[in-house]
Design an enzyme around this catalytic site. Structure first.
Site, PDB file in Angstrom:
ATOM      1  N   TRP A   1       0.798  -1.223   0.000  1.00 29.18           N
ATOM      2  CA  TRP A   1       0.000   0.000   0.000  1.00 29.18           C
ATOM      3  C   TRP A   1       0.834   1.279   0.000  1.00 29.18           C
ATOM      4  O   TRP A   1       0.730   2.113  -0.881  1.00 29.18           O
ATOM      5  CB  TRP A   1      -0.957  -0.012   1.194  1.00 29.18           C
ATOM      6  CG  TRP A   1      -1.729   1.251   1.363  1.00 29.18           C
ATOM      7  CD1 TRP A   1      -2.237   2.053   0.380  1.00 29.18           C
ATOM      8  CD2 TRP A   1      -2.074   1.876   2.590  1.00 29.18           C
ATOM      9  NE1 TRP A   1      -2.898   3.135   0.924  1.00 29.18           N
ATOM     10  CE2 TRP A   1      -2.810   3.046   2.289  1.00 29.18           C
ATOM     11  CE3 TRP A   1      -1.852   1.562   3.930  1.00 29.18           C
ATOM     12  CZ2 TRP A   1      -3.301   3.884   3.266  1.00 29.18           C
ATOM     13  CZ3 TRP A   1      -2.352   2.400   4.886  1.00 29.18           C
ATOM     14  CH2 TRP A   1      -3.071   3.543   4.564  1.00 29.18           C
TER      15      TRP A   1
ATOM     16  N   GLN B   1       7.696   5.033  -3.014  1.00 28.24           N
ATOM     17  CA  GLN B   1       8.874   5.128  -2.157  1.00 28.24           C
ATOM     18  C   GLN B   1      10.009   4.204  -2.564  1.00 28.24           C
ATOM     19  O   GLN B   1      11.153   4.474  -2.238  1.00 28.24           O
ATOM     20  CB  GLN B   1       8.493   4.837  -0.703  1.00 28.24           C
ATOM     21  CG  GLN B   1       7.551   5.864  -0.115  1.00 28.24           C
ATOM     22  CD  GLN B   1       7.206   5.542   1.326  1.00 28.24           C
ATOM     23  OE1 GLN B   1       7.700   4.584   1.901  1.00 28.24           O
ATOM     24  NE2 GLN B   1       6.354   6.349   1.919  1.00 28.24           N
TER      25      GLN B   1
ATOM     26  N   ASP C   1      -0.275  -9.045  -1.035  1.00 31.70           N
ATOM     27  CA  ASP C   1      -1.529  -8.315  -1.133  1.00 31.70           C
ATOM     28  C   ASP C   1      -1.377  -7.007  -1.894  1.00 31.70           C
ATOM     29  O   ASP C   1      -0.342  -6.338  -1.808  1.00 31.70           O
ATOM     30  CB  ASP C   1      -2.052  -8.015   0.276  1.00 31.70           C
ATOM     31  CG  ASP C   1      -3.322  -7.194   0.252  1.00 31.70           C
ATOM     32  OD1 ASP C   1      -4.328  -7.686  -0.295  1.00 31.70           O
ATOM     33  OD2 ASP C   1      -3.310  -6.060   0.751  1.00 31.70           O
TER      34      ASP C   1
ATOM     35  N   TYR D   1      -4.068   1.269  -4.964  1.00 37.50           N
ATOM     36  CA  TYR D   1      -2.720   1.559  -4.468  1.00 37.50           C
ATOM     37  C   TYR D   1      -1.886   2.177  -5.591  1.00 37.50           C
ATOM     38  O   TYR D   1      -1.636   1.543  -6.611  1.00 37.50           O
ATOM     39  CB  TYR D   1      -2.038   0.297  -3.946  1.00 37.50           C
ATOM     40  CG  TYR D   1      -2.698  -0.330  -2.737  1.00 37.50           C
ATOM     41  CD1 TYR D   1      -3.686   0.321  -2.013  1.00 37.50           C
ATOM     42  CD2 TYR D   1      -2.319  -1.601  -2.314  1.00 37.50           C
ATOM     43  CE1 TYR D   1      -4.277  -0.263  -0.911  1.00 37.50           C
ATOM     44  CE2 TYR D   1      -2.910  -2.186  -1.203  1.00 37.50           C
ATOM     45  CZ  TYR D   1      -3.889  -1.518  -0.513  1.00 37.50           C
ATOM     46  OH  TYR D   1      -4.484  -2.112   0.584  1.00 37.50           O
TER      47      TYR D   1
END
Length: 199
Positions: free
Chosen positions: A79, A85, A107, A112
């Site tokens: 997420w 990042q 997941d 996202y």
């Protein structure tokens, strides 16, 4: 399970393990080195597909509900960190660490990074030599993958659930998803339509 210190969150490590003692302030090891150290303290390195792992650690398995599916007690989620990042190289490294320690549950969700997170995870999975039967992948539907969705581009209508699933498969470069979740309830759609579509 102790939350990761802020410094480790910056490295994008999404794996948490139960620790016997908190690391000292002077512990400047990389996140994966801390995970390795903690696993060694708990009775040795965990091996994917090997012996049952010590209780509460990544290799522990759980069966969701009445399903026969076996999932690691910890999942690897994308997420916050994927696309925004960390790059593909770091994502590959972190997913590899998780997999090697017994995590078999990865997941994601359509929302996202507006679909870019699924694309990144898909690229990593495609480059891994993992047997597809050894890991599970989930995604979620509801919010859509655009900042300003038009009608039918979000929510839990039959149209969006079906299209969201097909689009997730394309982004993840997979033939099937092991789990597909409704990310939120949708008060604008009859529950019968949601259940019928998910069935």
């Amino acid at each position: 399970v102790e939350p990761l210190p802020a410094g480790e969150r910056e490295h994008g490590l999404l794996l948490q393990v139960a620790r016997r003692d908190a690391p000292g302030r002077g512990d400047h090891r990389q996140p994966h080195q801390r995970v390795e150290r903690d696993l060694q303290r708990s009775g040795g390195r965990l091996q994917h597909g090997g012996d049952v792992a010590p209780r509460g650690l990544p290799g522990d398995l759980r069966q969701p509900g009445r399903s026969g599916l076996q999932l690691s007690v910890l999942s690897f989620g994308s997420w916050v960190s994927f696309h925004k990042q960390i790059n593909d190289t770091r994502a590959d490294e972190l997913m590899g660490i998780a997999y090697d320690q017994g995590v078999n549950f990865f997941d994601n969700a359509e929302t996202y990074a507006l679909g870019e997170s699924e694309k990144m995870m898909g690229r990593v999975l495609k480059n891994k030599s993992w047997d597809r039967s050894t890991y599970t992948v989930s995604s979620k539907v509801y919010f859509g993958r655009t900042k300003n969705p038009k009608p039918n581009q979000n929510g839990l209508s039959r149209k969006h659930i079906v299209e969201g699933c097909h689009e997730a498969l394309q982004r993840l470069q997979l033939e099937y998803l092991d789990l597909f979740f409704c990310h939120r309830p949708d008060p604008n759609v009859p529950i019968e339509e949601v259940v019928w579509t998910m069935h």
